[in-house]
Design a protein around this motif. Structure first.
Motif, PDB file in Angstrom:
ATOM      1  N   ASP A 187       0.677  -1.106  -0.140  1.00  0.00           N
ATOM      2  CA  ASP A 187      -0.152   0.008  -0.087  1.00  0.00           C
ATOM      3  C   ASP A 187       0.775   1.304  -0.103  1.00  0.00           C
ATOM      4  O   ASP A 187       0.436   2.174  -0.548  1.00  0.00           O
ATOM      5  N   LEU A 188       1.980   1.085   0.679  1.00  0.00           N
ATOM      6  CA  LEU A 188       2.704   2.438   0.771  1.00  0.00           C
ATOM      7  C   LEU A 188       4.222   2.006   0.714  1.00  0.00           C
ATOM      8  O   LEU A 188       4.927   0.882   1.284  1.00  0.00           O
ATOM      9  N   VAL A 189       5.083   2.518   0.109  1.00  0.00           N
ATOM     10  CA  VAL A 189       6.432   2.793   0.065  1.00  0.00           C
ATOM     11  C   VAL A 189       7.254   3.843   0.738  1.00  0.00           C
ATOM     12  O   VAL A 189       6.644   4.782   0.498  1.00  0.00           O
ATOM     13  N   MET A 190       8.024   3.421   1.393  1.00  0.00           N
ATOM     14  CA  MET A 190       8.814   4.505   2.409  1.00  0.00           C
ATOM     15  C   MET A 190      10.240   4.247   1.999  1.00  0.00           C
ATOM     16  O   MET A 190      10.714   3.553   1.745  1.00  0.00           O
ATOM     17  N   HIS A 191      10.676   5.801   1.813  1.00  0.00           N
ATOM     18  CA  HIS A 191      12.295   5.851   1.533  1.00  0.00           C
ATOM     19  C   HIS A 191      12.900   6.766   2.518  1.00  0.00           C
ATOM     20  O   HIS A 191      12.292   7.934   2.643  1.00  0.00           O
ATOM     21  N   SER A 192      14.145   6.476   3.041  1.00  0.00           N
ATOM     22  CA  SER A 192      15.127   7.560   3.254  1.00  0.00           C
ATOM     23  C   SER A 192      15.870   7.987   2.077  1.00  0.00           C
ATOM     24  O   SER A 192      16.766   6.998   1.566  1.00  0.00           O
ATOM     25  N   ALA A 193      15.443   9.169   1.508  1.00  0.00           N
ATOM     26  CA  ALA A 193      15.953   9.482   0.195  1.00  0.00           C
ATOM     27  C   ALA A 193      17.408  10.080   0.358  1.00  0.00           C
ATOM     28  O   ALA A 193      18.142  10.399  -0.693  1.00  0.00           O
ATOM     29  N   THR A 194      17.764  10.297   1.734  1.00  0.00           N
ATOM     30  CA  THR A 194      19.244  10.491   2.269  1.00  0.00           C
ATOM     31  C   THR A 194      20.078   9.520   1.505  1.00  0.00           C
ATOM     32  O   THR A 194      21.154   9.783   1.141  1.00  0.00           O
ATOM     33  N   LYS A 195      19.801   8.372   1.240  1.00  0.00           N
ATOM     34  CA  LYS A 195      20.695   7.061   0.831  1.00  0.00           C
ATOM     35  C   LYS A 195      20.650   7.038  -0.513  1.00  0.00           C
ATOM     36  O   LYS A 195      21.098   7.985  -1.247  1.00  0.00           O
ATOM     37  N   TYR A 196      20.359   5.774  -1.075  1.00  0.00           N
ATOM     38  CA  TYR A 196      20.575   5.849  -2.643  1.00  0.00           C
ATOM     39  C   TYR A 196      19.792   6.642  -3.397  1.00  0.00           C
ATOM     40  O   TYR A 196      20.459   7.399  -4.668  1.00  0.00           O
ATOM     41  N   ILE A 197      18.615   7.187  -3.096  1.00  0.00           N
ATOM     42  CA  ILE A 197      18.063   8.177  -4.079  1.00  0.00           C
ATOM     43  C   ILE A 197      18.422   9.431  -4.249  1.00  0.00           C
ATOM     44  O   ILE A 197      18.738   9.866  -5.497  1.00  0.00           O
ATOM     45  N   ASN A 198      19.103  10.137  -3.179  1.00  0.00           N
ATOM     46  CA  ASN A 198      19.729  11.319  -3.569  1.00  0.00           C
ATOM     47  C   ASN A 198      21.313  10.845  -3.780  1.00  0.00           C
ATOM     48  O   ASN A 198      21.800  11.326  -4.852  1.00  0.00           O
ATOM     49  N   GLY A 199      22.223  10.164  -3.105  1.00  0.00           N
ATOM     50  CA  GLY A 199      23.087   9.175  -3.446  1.00  0.00           C
ATOM     51  C   GLY A 199      24.459   9.945  -3.327  1.00  0.00           C
ATOM     52  O   GLY A 199      25.593   9.338  -3.671  1.00  0.00           O
ATOM     53  N   HIS A 200      24.313  11.202  -2.877  1.00  0.00           N
ATOM     54  CA  HIS A 200      25.598  12.122  -2.976  1.00  0.00           C
ATOM     55  C   HIS A 200      26.004  12.734  -1.498  1.00  0.00           C
ATOM     56  O   HIS A 200      26.739  13.563  -1.332  1.00  0.00           O
ATOM     57  N   VAL A 238      18.038  16.648  -4.676  1.00  0.00           N
ATOM     58  CA  VAL A 238      17.461  15.047  -4.800  1.00  0.00           C
ATOM     59  C   VAL A 238      17.142  15.058  -6.428  1.00  0.00           C
ATOM     60  O   VAL A 238      17.460  13.745  -6.798  1.00  0.00           O
ATOM     61  N   LEU A 239      16.499  16.072  -6.813  1.00  0.00           N
ATOM     62  CA  LEU A 239      16.298  15.791  -8.279  1.00  0.00           C
ATOM     63  C   LEU A 239      17.367  15.823  -9.198  1.00  0.00           C
ATOM     64  O   LEU A 239      17.398  14.936 -10.038  1.00  0.00           O
ATOM     65  N   ARG A 240      18.428  16.301  -8.907  1.00  0.00           N
ATOM     66  CA  ARG A 240      19.779  16.317  -9.508  1.00  0.00           C
ATOM     67  C   ARG A 240      20.500  14.949  -9.356  1.00  0.00           C
ATOM     68  O   ARG A 240      20.800  14.320 -10.250  1.00  0.00           O
ATOM     69  N   GLY A 241      20.498  14.393  -8.051  1.00  0.00           N
ATOM     70  CA  GLY A 241      20.950  12.876  -7.691  1.00  0.00           C
ATOM     71  C   GLY A 241      20.102  11.908  -8.186  1.00  0.00           C
ATOM     72  O   GLY A 241      20.797  11.188  -9.030  1.00  0.00           O
ATOM     73  N   LEU A 242      18.822  12.131  -8.426  1.00  0.00           N
ATOM     74  CA  LEU A 242      18.176  11.031  -9.226  1.00  0.00           C
ATOM     75  C   LEU A 242      18.449  10.760 -10.308  1.00  0.00           C
ATOM     76  O   LEU A 242      18.249   9.576 -10.992  1.00  0.00           O
ATOM     77  N   LYS A 243      18.796  11.780 -11.352  1.00  0.00           N
ATOM     78  CA  LYS A 243      18.992  11.608 -12.712  1.00  0.00           C
ATOM     79  C   LYS A 243      19.947  10.407 -13.156  1.00  0.00           C
ATOM     80  O   LYS A 243      20.034  10.115 -13.968  1.00  0.00           O
ATOM     81  N   THR A 244      20.849  10.195 -12.173  1.00  0.00           N
ATOM     82  CA  THR A 244      21.888   9.262 -12.318  1.00  0.00           C
ATOM     83  C   THR A 244      21.678   7.816 -11.316  1.00  0.00           C
ATOM     84  O   THR A 244      22.710   6.897 -11.293  1.00  0.00           O
TER      85      THR A 244
END
Ligand SMILES: *Cc1c(COP(=O)(O)O)cnc(C)c1O
Length: 381
Positions: A187-200, A238-244
């Protein structure tokens, strides 16, 4: 659109005013209204901000959901999800959880009369045993931190559906590149975007993605009421990090695999935890629900002691000793005295988290250099 194309294009539009290809950082707290209520959907930045909106639209697309909400941290996201519940409700969670998740459940929310049950969800049957009429949520982390256990998302969420229970998957360790829990029934997906999603390693942020409109409405209400929102500058990063993300993940997975294989052959290493091994007890499930096995590898030393682990951690030169994971630079950590220090020793030993357990987050450096660094530290510890 395929995943790589979505990362770069989904939900993102050139700035209508100037054509700027990069989403502008709307560093504003408020928006001018022509007359009361006459605005373009933006009133105040706790509620909405255009930089955040584009990031949310992109995250929804890459997790194959209808909507996404970004939070000021992963913990902020978890906090809001639990506030969907009422006193007396019960939650069943993986027993091998991120330390901060365990802490907010037991130290903050138990006070508000929510009841948490921790069990090994890598064995699907364990879920059935704990469900009762008060069970309102199941919290799944897979792969788990730091033991890299794998739970069968499809099987667990099917049980939740049958019992009218909200299923949540903390997808931080896998990232949307490796698995999309909504497609497996969550039903829900949760992320710490601090990690791979942002990635830097330069932003702290959280996200929740889903398909159900009523959950969206409730969570947006909680978020706006409680205030855990990220700033526009962080949304831009994070938008910038996500592109890669896809390119980074390919290298994280490649390096993780070679490091795990190297560790297995080293005489000072006892156990190696990595879902890509055929000997991993849920390898078949990992193969079924994940695209690859990720960059996280944990291992124990034959001489199992805190001191010995600390010697290893002080001897590495490329692997920096730090909390966190998923950045381009390799990190190492000691869960027993760092991320999981708040879990009582008996509790963590039960789940295999021994005194010498070391967790590696393989970065995207050259793998030969990473392996020499590990080899040097092992031989000097
Ligand atoms: C880091 C982490 C969190 C918490 O996220 P923050 O962004 O640090 O608040 C939650 N779950 C997992 C699996 C994590 O690794």
């Amino acid at each position: 659109m395929k995943f790589a194309t979505k990362l770069i294009h989904a939900g993102i539009h050139p700035d209508p005013e100037t054509g700027a290809i990069m989403t502008p950082i709307y560093q504003t707290s408020t928006y001018v209204q022509k007359s009361p209520g006459n605005h373009k959907g933006y009133e105040y930045s706790r509620t909405h901000n255009p930089t955040r909106t584009q990031l949310q639209n992109n995250l929804a697309a890459i997790e194959c959901g209808k909507w996404a909400l970004c939070f000021s941290s992963g913990m902020g996201a978890i906090d809001s999800i639990i506030k969907l519940l009422n006193p007396g409700d019960e939650i069943i969670a993986s027993n091998d959880l991120y330390g901060g998740t365990y802490r907010i459940f037991t130290k903050i929310f138990e006070k508000f009369n929510l009841k948490f049950h921790f069990t090994d969800l890598s064995k699907t049957d364990n879920l059935n045993k704990l469900i009762n009429s008060n069970t309102k949520m199941v919290w799944i982390e897979t792969p788990t931190n730091p033991m890299l256990n794998i739970s069968d998302i499809e099987a667990l969420t099917a049980i939740c559906k049958k019992n009218n229970i909200i299923s949540v998957v903390d997808n931080t360790f896998a990232s949307p590149y490796l698995q999309n829990p909504l497609l497996l029934g969550a039903d829900l997906v949760m992320h710490s975007a601090t990690k791979y999603i942002n990635g830097h390693s330069d932003v702290v942020m959280g996200a929740v993605i889903g398909n159900d409109d009523s959950l969206h409405e409730k969570l947006a209400f909680i978020q706006n009421s409680c205030g855990a929102v990220p700033g526009p500058q962080d949304c831009f990063l994070v938008l910038r990090g996500l592109k890669t993300l896809h390119v980074r993940m390919e290298r994280h997975c490649f390096n993780g695999k070679r490091i795990a294989e190297f560790l297995k052959t080293h005489p000072k290493v006892d156990k190696v935890y990595y879902p890509g091994f055929e000997t991993h007890n849920n390898h078949e499930i990992a193969k079924k629900q994940m695209k690859d096995f990720g960059g996280m590898v944990s291992f124990t030393l034959k001489n199992d002691s805190v001191e010995n682990a600390h010697r290893f951690l002080s001897a590495t030169k490329l692997f920096s000793l730090a909390e966190s994971l998923g950045g381009v630079e390799s990190l190492c950590g000691h869960p027993a005295t760092m991320t999981h220090a708040s879990i009582p020793r008996e509790e963590r030993i039960k789940s295999g988290l021994l005194d010498s357990l070391i967790r590696l987050s393989s970065g995207i450096e050259d793998c030969d250099d990473l392996i020499s660094d590990i080899n040097y530290a092992l031989n000097n510890s």
